[in-house]
Design a protein around this motif. Structure first.
Motif, PDB file in Angstrom:
ATOM      1  N   GLN A 180     -26.971 -18.415  17.814  1.00 30.63           N
ATOM      2  CA  GLN A 180     -27.889 -19.277  18.570  1.00 30.63           C
ATOM      3  C   GLN A 180     -29.249 -19.383  17.874  1.00 30.63           C
ATOM      4  N   VAL A 181     -29.230 -19.741  16.583  1.00 32.87           N
ATOM      5  CA  VAL A 181     -30.454 -19.729  15.771  1.00 32.87           C
ATOM      6  C   VAL A 181     -31.210 -21.045  15.923  1.00 32.87           C
ATOM      7  N   MET A 182     -32.455 -20.938  16.372  1.00 34.41           N
ATOM      8  CA  MET A 182     -33.298 -22.113  16.583  1.00 34.41           C
ATOM      9  C   MET A 182     -34.690 -21.863  16.007  1.00 34.41           C
ATOM     10  N   PHE A 183     -35.195 -22.828  15.265  1.00 33.06           N
ATOM     11  CA  PHE A 183     -36.523 -22.747  14.662  1.00 33.06           C
ATOM     12  C   PHE A 183     -37.451 -23.736  15.353  1.00 33.06           C
ATOM     13  N   VAL A 184     -38.622 -23.241  15.773  1.00 37.95           N
ATOM     14  CA  VAL A 184     -39.606 -24.083  16.449  1.00 37.95           C
ATOM     15  C   VAL A 184     -40.901 -24.064  15.632  1.00 37.95           C
ATOM     16  N   PRO A 185     -41.078 -25.023  14.715  1.00 40.08           N
ATOM     17  CA  PRO A 185     -42.302 -25.059  13.909  1.00 40.08           C
ATOM     18  C   PRO A 185     -43.513 -25.395  14.771  1.00 40.08           C
ATOM     19  N   GLY A 186     -44.625 -24.723  14.473  1.00 41.73           N
ATOM     20  CA  GLY A 186     -45.855 -24.977  15.215  1.00 41.73           C
ATOM     21  C   GLY A 186     -45.805 -24.543  16.657  1.00 41.73           C
ATOM     22  N   ASP A 187     -44.874 -23.662  16.998  1.00 41.53           N
ATOM     23  CA  ASP A 187     -44.739 -23.173  18.372  1.00 41.53           C
ATOM     24  C   ASP A 187     -46.102 -22.738  18.912  1.00 41.53           C
ATOM     25  N   GLU A 188     -46.428 -23.177  20.100  1.00 40.42           N
ATOM     26  CA  GLU A 188     -47.687 -22.804  20.745  1.00 40.42           C
ATOM     27  C   GLU A 188     -47.415 -22.558  22.211  1.00 40.42           C
ATOM     28  N   ALA A 189     -47.430 -21.272  22.586  1.00 43.12           N
ATOM     29  CA  ALA A 189     -47.187 -20.875  23.972  1.00 43.12           C
ATOM     30  C   ALA A 189     -45.868 -21.436  24.496  1.00 43.12           C
ATOM     31  N   GLY A 190     -44.838 -21.427  23.632  1.00 47.08           N
ATOM     32  CA  GLY A 190     -43.519 -21.871  24.048  1.00 47.08           C
ATOM     33  C   GLY A 190     -43.281 -23.362  23.944  1.00 47.08           C
ATOM     34  N   LYS A 191     -44.291 -24.118  23.554  1.00 46.03           N
ATOM     35  CA  LYS A 191     -44.125 -25.563  23.387  1.00 46.03           C
ATOM     36  C   LYS A 191     -43.617 -25.863  21.984  1.00 46.03           C
ATOM     37  N   ALA A 192     -42.942 -26.992  21.833  1.00 50.52           N
ATOM     38  CA  ALA A 192     -42.343 -27.359  20.551  1.00 50.52           C
ATOM     39  C   ALA A 192     -42.892 -28.709  20.095  1.00 50.52           C
ATOM     40  N   PRO A 193     -44.108 -28.728  19.544  1.00 52.05           N
ATOM     41  CA  PRO A 193     -44.730 -30.002  19.175  1.00 52.05           C
ATOM     42  C   PRO A 193     -44.020 -30.741  18.052  1.00 52.05           C
ATOM     43  N   HIS A 194     -43.191 -30.025  17.276  1.00 50.61           N
ATOM     44  CA  HIS A 194     -42.498 -30.657  16.145  1.00 50.61           C
ATOM     45  C   HIS A 194     -40.983 -30.513  16.255  1.00 50.61           C
ATOM     46  N   GLY A 195     -40.502 -30.328  17.461  1.00 48.38           N
ATOM     47  CA  GLY A 195     -39.064 -30.310  17.685  1.00 48.38           C
ATOM     48  C   GLY A 195     -38.460 -28.916  17.675  1.00 48.38           C
ATOM     49  N   ARG A 196     -37.225 -28.854  18.148  1.00 49.11           N
ATOM     50  CA  ARG A 196     -36.427 -27.621  18.175  1.00 49.11           C
ATOM     51  C   ARG A 196     -35.242 -27.834  17.233  1.00 49.11           C
ATOM     52  N   TRP A 197     -35.235 -27.110  16.135  1.00 48.92           N
ATOM     53  CA  TRP A 197     -34.273 -27.329  15.062  1.00 48.92           C
ATOM     54  C   TRP A 197     -33.224 -26.227  15.055  1.00 48.92           C
ATOM     55  N   SER A 198     -31.953 -26.607  15.030  1.00 48.47           N
ATOM     56  CA  SER A 198     -30.885 -25.612  15.007  1.00 48.47           C
ATOM     57  C   SER A 198     -30.419 -25.365  13.573  1.00 48.47           C
ATOM     58  N   ALA A 199     -29.992 -24.138  13.320  1.00 50.50           N
ATOM     59  CA  ALA A 199     -29.543 -23.742  11.988  1.00 50.50           C
ATOM     60  C   ALA A 199     -28.060 -24.016  11.810  1.00 50.50           C
ATOM     61  N   GLU A 200     -27.707 -24.512  10.644  1.00 51.18           N
ATOM     62  CA  GLU A 200     -26.308 -24.753  10.306  1.00 51.18           C
ATOM     63  C   GLU A 200     -25.692 -23.540   9.615  1.00 51.18           C
ATOM     64  N   THR A 201     -26.431 -22.951   8.663  1.00 50.77           N
ATOM     65  CA  THR A 201     -25.910 -21.842   7.867  1.00 50.77           C
ATOM     66  C   THR A 201     -27.032 -20.864   7.547  1.00 50.77           C
ATOM     67  N   GLY A 202     -26.709 -19.573   7.535  1.00 56.51           N
ATOM     68  CA  GLY A 202     -27.653 -18.547   7.135  1.00 56.51           C
ATOM     69  C   GLY A 202     -27.225 -17.892   5.840  1.00 56.51           C
ATOM     70  N   PHE A 203     -28.200 -17.444   5.043  1.00 54.33           N
ATOM     71  CA  PHE A 203     -27.935 -16.813   3.747  1.00 54.33           C
ATOM     72  C   PHE A 203     -28.784 -15.551   3.617  1.00 54.33           C
ATOM     73  N   VAL A 204     -28.119 -14.425   3.365  1.00 57.37           N
ATOM     74  CA  VAL A 204     -28.788 -13.133   3.219  1.00 57.37           C
ATOM     75  C   VAL A 204     -28.256 -12.480   1.954  1.00 57.37           C
ATOM     76  N   THR A 205     -29.096 -11.789   1.200  1.00 53.29           N
ATOM     77  CA  THR A 205     -28.624 -11.123  -0.010  1.00 53.29           C
ATOM     78  C   THR A 205     -27.605 -10.049   0.349  1.00 53.29           C
ATOM     79  N   LYS A 206     -26.597  -9.921  -0.485  1.00 53.42           N
ATOM     80  CA  LYS A 206     -25.569  -8.914  -0.212  1.00 53.42           C
ATOM     81  C   LYS A 206     -26.104  -7.502  -0.404  1.00 53.42           C
ATOM     82  N   GLN A 207     -27.108  -7.349  -1.261  1.00 51.37           N
ATOM     83  CA  GLN A 207     -27.739  -6.041  -1.397  1.00 51.37           C
ATOM     84  C   GLN A 207     -28.319  -5.598  -0.057  1.00 51.37           C
ATOM     85  N   PHE A 208     -28.945  -6.534   0.644  1.00 49.36           N
ATOM     86  CA  PHE A 208     -29.528  -6.209   1.940  1.00 49.36           C
ATOM     87  C   PHE A 208     -28.432  -5.914   2.958  1.00 49.36           C
TER      88      PHE A 208
END
Length: 351
Positions: A180-208
């Motif tokens: 359920q990954v969602m990014f809210v740029p410019g979030d201010e007190a829970g408001k989403a002035p630039h939209g609520r963007w959902s993630a399609e794919t995540g990438f993490v280093t295998k070392q981590f």
């Protein structure tokens, strides 16, 4: 002033040198140190395949948006920002020198002292590009709502957001990918002035993924050196996130020239409702943090994954991401440096 980069990573003195590149055309320069770099350290772990560094999120944009009600965003907790583990061993990497400009264009050399030295997590004005590209990253782990910080970075696909590995993959009892990954740029007190963007794919280093562990109070394992992650975001209203909002620059293998660290600390005395910052005219390193960057900063959990920007123009609100917030204590915040491993991950995400 002496600035630092991890041994084996090409350091460019002064400005970023003659390798400043066109906005979306990264190239690699530098001479590898023979025998110092293992291209895929996680292959040493039995049964690990390359596909393990990515996760295609099955949650649809509509289900993500429906899940994140106001009550859930208000209830979202920040994952712990545990103390470093005292391990002084770092992994050397192949030399790399890559600079990708912010969408505002190449930045002139900004004096390292341009943003001053501030360690109190003061409220940031969200000037220029920063107010559209830095935000809060919401996700669930084990069915519980959590929140980190993240930033849009320039890419060919126009869909890439940078954050920390521990904001996408659990390092405690639940060693699994978030949902359920969602990014809210410019979030201010829970408001989403630039939209609520959902993630399609995540990438993490295998070392981590294979070598980073944590409890509520401490970390362990060499994987924390590679606490870097990227997200590929779904379009919204027919546009990529970069088309709609712009993007910060990103630099791999470069020493910072002063730092501006942005994020949304959520634990007391902060509440996560506003963008905060720490800044430094120089960087320092501390034993036991795998050679990570460190600066005086009292920002609390919730700032994890927030960008560390060098050559940051405080009027344009633009700079070059060289790290993301990783671990810390009551006085110092640390960010893992972005070298060859992070660059390879970025390229994988931007396919």
């Amino acid at each position: 002033m002496r600035l630092w980069s991890r041994p084996g990573v090409l350091a460019v003195a002064g400005v970023f040198g003659a390798t400043l590149l066109a906005a979306c055309a990264p190239t690699v320069t530098g001479v590898p140190r023979a025998g110092a770099y293992t291209p895929d350290l996680a292959n040493e772990v039995a049964g690990v395949e390359r596909v393990d560094l990515r996760k295609d999120f099955a949650d649809s944009p509509q289900s993500v948006n429906d899940y994140w009600t106001k009550d859930r965003t208000d209830e979202a907790e920040a994952p712990p920002l545990p103390k470093p583990d005292g391990n002084t061993t770092g992994t050397e990497e192949e030399a790399v020198s890559v600079t990708i400009h912010p969408t505002t264009g190449a930045l002139d050399q900004v004096p390292p002292s341009a943003n001053g030295d501030h360690n109190g997590g003061q409220r940031w004005s969200k000037a220029g590009l920063s107010g559209r590209t830095v935000g809060r990253l919401y996700f669930t782990l084990g069915g519980r709502p959590y929140v980190c910080s993240a930033a849009v970075v320039n890419s060919k696909s126009g869909r890439i957001v940078a954050t920390a590995g521990h904001c996408l993959f659990g390092t405690g009892e639940r060693r699994e990918w978030v949902r359920q990954v969602m990014f809210v740029p410019g979030d201010e007190a829970g408001k989403a002035p630039h939209g609520r963007w959902s993630a399609e794919t995540g990438f993490v280093t295998k070392q981590f993924m294979n070598s980073a562990f944590s409890t509520a109070t401490s970390t362990s394992g060499s994987g924390w050196q590679f606490d870097t992650a990227f997200l590929r975001m779904r379009p919204l209203n027919g546009k990529t996130i970069q088309q709609a909002l712009g993007a910060q620059g990103i630099a791999f293998g470069h020493r910072p020239e002063g730092l501006m660290v942005l994020g949304y600390p959520s634990a007391k005395p902060f509440d996560g409702k506003s963008m905060r910052y720490c800044s430094a005219s120089s960087t320092r390193t501390h034993p036991g943090v795998h050679g990570d960057y460190g600066l005086p900063c009292v920002m609390t959990p919730g700032c994890s994954g927030g960008p560390w920007l060098t050559r940051f123009d405080p009027v344009k609100g633009a700079g070059y991401v060289v790290s993301t917030s990783s671990v810390g204590d009551s006085e110092t915040l640390y960010g893992s440096t972005m070298g060859k491993t992070a660059y390879d991950l970025y390229l994988e995400a931007d396919k």
